[in-house]
Design an enzyme around this catalytic site. Structure first.
Site, PDB file in Angstrom:
ATOM      1  N   LYS A  69     -24.380 103.805-147.606  1.00  0.00           N
ATOM      2  CA  LYS A  69     -25.262 103.351-146.528  1.00  0.00           C
ATOM      3  C   LYS A  69     -25.704 104.538-145.675  1.00  0.00           C
ATOM      4  O   LYS A  69     -26.869 104.646-145.292  1.00  0.00           O
ATOM      5  CB  LYS A  69     -24.546 102.276-145.688  1.00  0.00           C
ATOM      6  N   GLN A 113     -17.751  97.325-141.908  1.00  0.00           N
ATOM      7  CA  GLN A 113     -17.536  97.153-143.347  1.00  0.00           C
ATOM      8  C   GLN A 113     -16.432  96.121-143.602  1.00  0.00           C
ATOM      9  O   GLN A 113     -15.335  96.233-143.078  1.00  0.00           O
ATOM     10  CB  GLN A 113     -17.172  98.508-143.985  1.00  0.00           C
ATOM     11  N   ASP A 136     -26.674  93.217-140.139  1.00  0.00           N
ATOM     12  CA  ASP A 136     -26.086  92.740-141.397  1.00  0.00           C
ATOM     13  C   ASP A 136     -25.893  91.218-141.368  1.00  0.00           C
ATOM     14  O   ASP A 136     -25.281  90.644-142.269  1.00  0.00           O
ATOM     15  CB  ASP A 136     -24.739  93.445-141.626  1.00  0.00           C
TER      16      ASP A 136
END
Ligand code: NAP
Length: 298
Positions: A69, A113, A136
């Site tokens: 990322k 994450q 996200d």
């Protein structure tokens, strides 16, 4: 952007070559236009968009995903801030870190994450992310707004799949979509996104009975199970659009693609299908968040 693909021959019967839903190529095309958008943003806002990634613990796969990322941010010319926290981190310490990033004007998007170590309340940590920076799509508020068709960033993997279906003009409205998996980051938002596009959606999970028969009804089948080649080719309807979100050792996904691709109308390769679209969508949504926060939507 890559050129418009030819229209897929979904459900047209046997004897045609399946369309490869090339996520890698589409992600590369997206990066080219994002580079220009980032440059325009910098000239207007006097700063670069920035994605903060938080990695808790030392899971090697998670470390690789975070690195990928960060590399994608660099490729489009934007900034990334990599925050690494030890495996003993408490929920409170993580919440403090997230709140600090919420307050930080130079951070446009926050990615925590998944998964975090067991002692951490992951849901509480996701919920701490400010809606404007939830690029996200992990918060309940973001999920709820997306479900209701309101402005919100979708969870990056299903949102990336929707972009891929759109790019290749895969018919969704009125089609029967079968989603295997119901996780908060993938199966569930996937089902809602397809429903919002007027598909008829069946969601399957570990307690579902008669899975092969249900999958056989799918004009669109999404494999989001987390088990290598779990979805068998013989379950796939001829001409279906087959979307495989999985990635496992040996370069296989959640669907037996080697055989399913012979009867599918279109399919995502593994690797090079869903994976690159997830990262591309995360970066795209971060650039959108930066533009919104600076009041210079382009
Ligand atoms: P997850 O949280 O483990 O969820 C797996 C889902 O599969 C659960 O809903 C589970 O049902 C269901 N399931 C398990 N066994 C089943 C069975 N026998 N029959 C039917 N359903 C079953 O996984 P995830 O995070 O959603 O990820 C799914 C896959 O996508 C994994 O392969 C992962 O690596 C991949 N993934 C890829 C990306 C990407 O960027 N490419 C991103 C995220 C995930 P229950 O709810 O009943 O337990």
């Amino acid at each position: 952007m890559s050129s418009r693909p030819r229209k897929p021959n979904i459900n047209a019967g046997a004897f045609f070559v399946a369309i490869v839903l090339d996520g890698k190529a589409l992600a590369q095309g997206t990066e080219s236009f994002l580079k220009e958008r980032v440059a325009r943003f910098q000239s207007k806002a006097g700063r670069l968009p920035r994605l903060a990634t938080i990695l808790v613990g030392d899971d090697p796969s998670s470390a690789t995903y975070v690195k990928m990322k960060g590399s994608a941010c660099a490729r489009v010319g934007m900034l990334s801030l990599k925050i690494e926290m030890g495996r003993e981190t408490s929920t409170e310490q993580l919440l403090r870190q997230i709140r600090a990033l919420n307050e930080d004007c130079s951070t446009d998007g926050i990615l925590l994450q998944h998964p975090v170590p067991r002692q951490i309340d992951e849901r509480a940590a996701f919920e701490a992310i400010a809606l404007a920076k939830d690029v996200d799509g992990v918060t309940c508020l973001g999920f709820g707004r997306m479900s209701m068709g309101r402005d919100a960033y979708g969870s990056a993997t299903p949102a990336g799949i929707m972009r891929l279906l759109g790019h290749y003009e895969i018919p969704v409205e009125g089609r029967h979509a079968v989603v295997v998996g119901r996780s908060p980051i993938l199966g569930k938002p996937m089902a809602l996104m397809l429903l919002n596009r007027n598909a008829t959606v069946t969601v399957c999970h570990s307690k579902t009975q008669g899975l092969p028969e249900l999958v056989r009804q799918g004009d669109i089948v999404v494999g989001a199970v987390g088990k290598p080649e779990f979805i068998r080719a013989e379950w796939i309807k001829e001409g279906a659009a087959v979307i495989d979100a999985g990635y496992h050792a040996g370069g296989v996904g959640d669907i037996d693609l080697k055989n399913a691709s012979l009867k599918a109308g279109a399919y995502t390769p593994v690797p090079g299908g869903v994976g690159p679209m997830t990262i591309s969508t995360l970066i795209l949504q971060t650039v959108c968040a930066a533009e919104k926060s600076a009041g210079c939507e382009l």
